[in-house]
Design a protein around this motif. Structure first.
Motif, PDB file in Angstrom:
ATOM      1  N   ILE A 124     -43.481 -14.293  -2.882  1.00 26.19           N
ATOM      2  CA  ILE A 124     -43.919 -15.471  -3.638  1.00 26.19           C
ATOM      3  C   ILE A 124     -42.710 -16.217  -4.180  1.00 26.19           C
ATOM      4  CG2 ILE A 124     -45.031 -16.207  -5.789  1.00 26.19           C
ATOM      5  CD1 ILE A 124     -47.128 -14.066  -5.353  1.00 26.19           C
ATOM      6  N   TRP A 147     -42.227 -18.796  -7.089  1.00 26.69           N
ATOM      7  CA  TRP A 147     -42.943 -19.367  -8.231  1.00 26.69           C
ATOM      8  C   TRP A 147     -42.230 -20.644  -8.675  1.00 26.69           C
ATOM      9  CZ3 TRP A 147     -43.195 -16.632 -13.686  1.00 26.69           C
ATOM     10  CH2 TRP A 147     -44.018 -17.384 -14.530  1.00 26.69           C
ATOM     11  N   VAL A 176     -46.119 -20.980  -5.147  1.00 28.38           N
ATOM     12  CA  VAL A 176     -47.121 -20.952  -6.201  1.00 28.38           C
ATOM     13  C   VAL A 176     -46.684 -21.828  -7.364  1.00 28.38           C
ATOM     14  CG1 VAL A 176     -48.233 -19.465  -7.932  1.00 28.38           C
ATOM     15  CG2 VAL A 176     -47.927 -18.635  -5.596  1.00 28.38           C
ATOM     16  N   PHE A 200     -49.955 -23.126  -3.520  1.00 27.76           N
ATOM     17  CA  PHE A 200     -51.041 -22.456  -4.237  1.00 27.76           C
ATOM     18  C   PHE A 200     -50.998 -22.894  -5.695  1.00 27.76           C
ATOM     19  CE2 PHE A 200     -52.970 -19.055  -6.682  1.00 27.76           C
ATOM     20  CZ  PHE A 200     -54.079 -18.711  -5.945  1.00 27.76           C
TER      21      PHE A 200
END
Length: 471
Positions: free
Chosen positions: A7, A9, A34, A71
Motif C-alpha cells: 500500500i 498511503w 490509498v 482507493f
C-alpha cells in the motif's frame, strides 16, 4: 492464493513525481494507492472549507493520473488498514511523513499496530528539504531565530536530495471492491460558492508544475522587490500546491539551483527556508497553534468585541488596504503575503483581538492553510512567537497601501465601490472632502463603511497595553 500487495498511503503528497514512498512501493509487484480522510484523529484540526475544496479537486486529478485506481476511505486509518488486511495479503505499507503533532502521535500508534501483525512499514521525507532534527544548533538545541536557522543551519547541512524520478513501473491493483468515489468524503460546500473561487487555479500536479515554470520564467526576475506589490505578478503562488504535496520543495529547490543564483533567486530560496523554519518550530513546540511561544503574552489584555472580528472577516473595516486583502482571501482562497502582514497587524494591534481568531479564520479560508506556517506566521505578526516582529511594530495600512499599491490597482480590484476615488484619497476615504465623495458616488457609512477604529488612537492603545507586559 492471494496476491501480495504493498500500500502507498497518500497524505500530503498528492503527486506521482518525486514521491519517495510511492517510488519505493513501486518496487513491489502490486501497489494499492490509498487516501484516507481522517477527521476522527484530527479533532479541532480538521481541514477548513477552503482546504476541503482544494482537496476534492486535487484527489480528482490524482485519481485520473492513477487511472481511477485510487482507493478512497473515510475514518480511522488503522481500521481501514485492518479491514484491508482481512481481505488481501498486505505485505507492506509506505507513506511520507507529516509533522503535525496529532499526525505524529497517530502514525506512531499505527506503526506499532501494523508491526505487531507482521506488516512492514516504511516512512520517508517527502515534504521538507531538511528534517527538523537535521537542522539544530551545535549544542543540539533547535534554532529560534530564522536567519541563523537558514544561513548557518540549513545551508551548512547536507544539500537537499535530488527529486525522485517517476516510478518506471507502477503495477496498480485491480481489486474487486475498489472504492474510488471521492464524493463520499463530503468535501464540497453544501451551498455552492466554489466555482468563482477556483477559476483562477489549475489544481493538481500538472498545475503545480505549470505554476513553477511560469514563476521561474516570468516572476523571479523582480521577486525581491516585486513580491511586496500585491498588484504585480511577482510571487510564485505555489503555497497551496506545496501544502497538498502536488509539488515537492525538492522539485522547486532543484529547479532554482539549475538557474543563475541572483539576489531574487536567493531571496525566494530563503522563503522556502522560512517554510522549513515554521515546521521546525511546530516540531519542537507542538503547542504553537494555541500557546504563545513568549509566555509574557499570556496576560495580554486582548479585546473581546467580536463585532470587530466579523467586520474584519467580511472586509468591512472601512480601511481599504485591509478590506481588499480580506476580500481577496474570500474570493480567491489566497492572500498576497505583504497583505497578510497588513491585515494581521490590524487584527492583533489596531483591533487588539487575539491572534488565534486570525489563525482560525485563515485555517478555514486559505487554500494553503498549513498548520506550521499558519501558526508560526500569526505568532510572528502578534509579537509573541519565535523571532517575532516586535509588538510595537505596527503596520499602518494607509501608508502601506500608498507605498505598495501606489496606483490603487489592488484596492480597486477588490473594492469596486470606492474605485472612482482619486489616488490621493483611495487609501483613506474618510479624509476625502464631501464633494469628492459625492463625485465618486460614495456615501461613507452606507456604500462603504466608516473606519471601525481610529488608526492613530488604536495604535496608542496597543502600545500602552504592551507596556503593561514589561512592568
Amino acid at each position: 492464493m492471494k496476491k501480495k500487495i504493498a500500500i502507498h498511503w497518500f497524505r500530503q503528497d498528492l503527486r506521482l513525481q518525486d514521491n519517495p514512498a510511492l517510488y519505493h512501493a513501486s518496487q513491489h509487484q502490486n501497489v494499492l494507492p490509498v487516501y484516507i480522510l481522517d477527521d476522527l484523529n484530527a479533532g479541532e484540526n480538521q481541514m477548513g472549507a477552503a482546504s476541503k475544496l482544494w482537496l476534492f479537486h486535487s484527489l480528482s486529478s490524482l485519481s485520473n493520473s492513477l487511472n481511477g485506481k485510487l482507493f478512497i476511505a473515510n475514518g480511522n486509518p488503522i481500521e481501514v488498514f485492518q479491514n484491508l488486511t482481512q481481505e488481501y495479503e498486505i505485505e507492506a505499507i509506505y507513506w511520507n511523513r507529516c509533522y503535525e503533532p496529532w499526525r505524529i502521535k497517530r502514525d506512531i500508534q499505527i506503526k506499532e499496530q501494523l508491526f505487531s501483525i507482521g506488516i512492514e512499514v516504511k516512512s520517508f521525507n517527502g515534504s521538507l528539504l531538511w528534517e527538523p532534527w537535521q537542522v539544530q544548533k551545535k549544542d543540539g538545541t533547535p534554532y529560534t531565530v530564522f536567519t541563523p536557522f537558514y544561513r548557518k543551519g540549513c545551508l551548512n547541512a547536507p544539500a537537499p536530495r535530488l527529486p525522485y524520478n517517476l516510478p518506471e513501473k507502477l503495477n496498480l491493483c485491480d481489486i474487486s471492491n475498489l472504492d474510488a468515489n471521492i464524493k463520499k468524503l463530503d468535501l464540497l460546500p453544501q451551498i455552492p460558492w466554489d466555482a468563482e473561487v477556483i477559476k483562477s487555479w489549475e489544481i493538481g500536479e500538472a498545475g503545480a508544475q505549470k505554476c513553477l515554470t511560469t514563476f521561474l520564467e516570468h516572476g523571479i526576475e523582480n521577486y525581491k522587490e516585486g513580491r511586496n506589490f500585491p498588484a504585480q505578478q511577482s510571487v510564485s503562488r505555489l503555497s497551496p500546491y506545496l501544502h497538498f504535496g502536488e509539488i515537492s520543495p525538492n522539485q522547486i529547490w532543484s529547479a532554482c539551483m539549475g538557474r543563475e543564483m541572483t539576489d531574487h533567486m536567493d531571496h525566494f530560496c530563503s522563503e522556502l527556508g522560512w517554510r522549513e523554519f515554521s515546521h521546525s518550530l511546530l516540531y519542537f513546540n507542538p503547542d504553537i497553534t494555541y500557546q504563545n511561544l513568549q509566555s509574557k503574552f499570556d496576560t495580554f489584555p486582548w479585546n473581546s468585541d467580536l463585532t470587530l472580528l466579523t467586520a474584519w472577516q467580511k472586509g468591512q473595516t472601512g480601511i481599504p488596504m485591509v478590506d481588499a486583502g480580506m476580500r481577496e482571501l474570500w474570493q480567491t482562497g489566497y492572500m498576497h503575503n505583504r497583505v497578510r502582514m497588513i491585515v494581521g497587524s490590524f487584527l492583533v494591534k489596531n483591533l487588539r483581538l487575539h491572534w488565534k481568531h486570525g489563525e482560525r479564520w485563515f485555517w478555514d479560508t486559505l487554500f494553503d492553510a498549513d498548520m506550521a506556517n499558519n501558526a508560526a506566521s500569526w505568532q510572528w505578526i502578534a509579537g509573541c512567537g519565535a523571532d517575532a516582529a516586535p509588538y510595537f511594530r505596527i503596520f499602518n495600512p494607509v501608508t502601506q497601501g500608498q507605498k505598495f499599491d501606489p496606483k490603487g490597482h489592488y484596492i480597486r480590484r477588490f473594492i469596486p465601490e470606492i474605485s472612482a476615488l482619486p489616488d490621493k484619497y483611495l487609501f483613506a476615504p474618510w479624509e476625502a472632502p464631501e464633494h469628492i465623495l459625492q463625485e465618486a458616488h460614495i456615501n461613507l457609512g452606507k456604500t462603504y463603511p466608516l473606519p471601525i477604529v481610529d488608526l492613530k488612537q488604536s495604535r496608542i492603545n496597543a502600545l500602552e497595553a504592551f507596556k503593561l507586559l514589561s512592568l
